[in-house]
Write a protein that holds these residues in place. Structure first.
Motif, PDB file in Angstrom:
ATOM      1  N   GLU A   3       0.834  -1.208   0.000  1.00 40.66           N
ATOM      2  CA  GLU A   3       0.000   0.000   0.000  1.00 40.66           C
ATOM      3  C   GLU A   3       0.868   1.257   0.000  1.00 40.66           C
ATOM      4  O   GLU A   3       0.517   2.267  -0.602  1.00 40.66           O
ATOM      5  N   GLN A   4       2.001   1.182   0.703  1.00 38.28           N
ATOM      6  CA  GLN A   4       2.912   2.330   0.741  1.00 38.28           C
ATOM      7  C   GLN A   4       3.469   2.617  -0.652  1.00 38.28           C
ATOM      8  O   GLN A   4       3.575   3.776  -1.054  1.00 38.28           O
ATOM      9  N   TYR A   5       3.826   1.575  -1.386  1.00 44.31           N
ATOM     10  CA  TYR A   5       4.370   1.763  -2.728  1.00 44.31           C
ATOM     11  C   TYR A   5       3.319   2.329  -3.669  1.00 44.31           C
ATOM     12  O   TYR A   5       3.623   3.171  -4.507  1.00 44.31           O
ATOM     13  N   ILE A   6       2.081   1.888  -3.509  1.00 42.82           N
ATOM     14  CA  ILE A   6       0.998   2.429  -4.339  1.00 42.82           C
ATOM     15  C   ILE A   6       0.819   3.904  -4.037  1.00 42.82           C
ATOM     16  O   ILE A   6       0.699   4.736  -4.941  1.00 42.82           O
ATOM     17  N   GLY A   7       0.831   4.265  -2.765  1.00 46.97           N
ATOM     18  CA  GLY A   7       0.701   5.669  -2.368  1.00 46.97           C
ATOM     19  C   GLY A   7       1.845   6.512  -2.884  1.00 46.97           C
ATOM     20  O   GLY A   7       1.644   7.633  -3.366  1.00 46.97           O
ATOM     21  N   LEU A   8       3.060   5.999  -2.782  1.00 48.73           N
ATOM     22  CA  LEU A   8       4.219   6.729  -3.293  1.00 48.73           C
ATOM     23  C   LEU A   8       4.137   6.906  -4.802  1.00 48.73           C
ATOM     24  O   LEU A   8       4.471   7.974  -5.328  1.00 48.73           O
ATOM     25  N   GLU A  10       1.459   7.124  -6.599  1.00 50.12           N
ATOM     26  CA  GLU A  10       0.440   8.147  -6.872  1.00 50.12           C
ATOM     27  C   GLU A  10       1.008   9.542  -6.665  1.00 50.12           C
ATOM     28  O   GLU A  10       0.741  10.450  -7.448  1.00 50.12           O
ATOM     29  N   VAL A  11       1.812   9.738  -5.617  1.00 53.41           N
ATOM     30  CA  VAL A  11       2.432  11.040  -5.359  1.00 53.41           C
ATOM     31  C   VAL A  11       3.390  11.397  -6.493  1.00 53.41           C
ATOM     32  O   VAL A  11       3.389  12.522  -6.996  1.00 53.41           O
ATOM     33  N   ILE A  12       4.183  10.432  -6.928  1.00 50.74           N
ATOM     34  CA  ILE A  12       5.129  10.671  -8.026  1.00 50.74           C
ATOM     35  C   ILE A  12       4.379  11.016  -9.305  1.00 50.74           C
ATOM     36  O   ILE A  12       4.747  11.948 -10.026  1.00 50.74           O
ATOM     37  N   ASN A  13       3.307  10.287  -9.602  1.00 46.72           N
ATOM     38  CA  ASN A  13       2.519  10.557 -10.807  1.00 46.72           C
ATOM     39  C   ASN A  13       1.925  11.954 -10.772  1.00 46.72           C
ATOM     40  O   ASN A  13       1.876  12.638 -11.797  1.00 46.72           O
TER      41      ASN A  13
END
Length: 89
Positions: A3-8, A10-13
């Motif tokens: 979940e942390q990688y998905i959140g990160l 999204e922030v990068i995108n």
């Protein structure tokens, strides 16, 4: 953890998103000229295009240009895949 990688991601995108650029008629004519020249000389081209937020840069060879349908076909340098791109002003 996933979940942390998905959140990160999204922030990068969100950080690489830009508003869709608008091209002038002169810029469109220059693009058309460059596409035709690359097609007939079989020269590699590098181009940047807008795709739903970020701008993407690719390198390849122009295989076909259809001005009536406003699209061109190119073979990318990395995977040698055939791609169709729309020309939109």
């Amino acid at each position: 953890m996933p979940e942390q990688y998905i959140g990160l991601q999204e922030v990068i995108n969100k950080q690489v998103e830009v508003p869709q650029p608008l091209l002038t008629e002169e810029q469109m004519q220059q693009i058309n000229f460059t596409l035709i020249k690359a097609l007939y000389t079989n020269k590699q081209v590098c181009f940047t295009y807008y795709k739903n937020g970020p701008c993407i840069t690719e390198t390849g060879f122009i295989q076909f240009v259809d001005f009536l349908g406003n699209l061109f076909v190119f073979i990318d340098k990395v995977f040698e895949l055939k791609n169709k791109m729309r020309l939109v002003s």
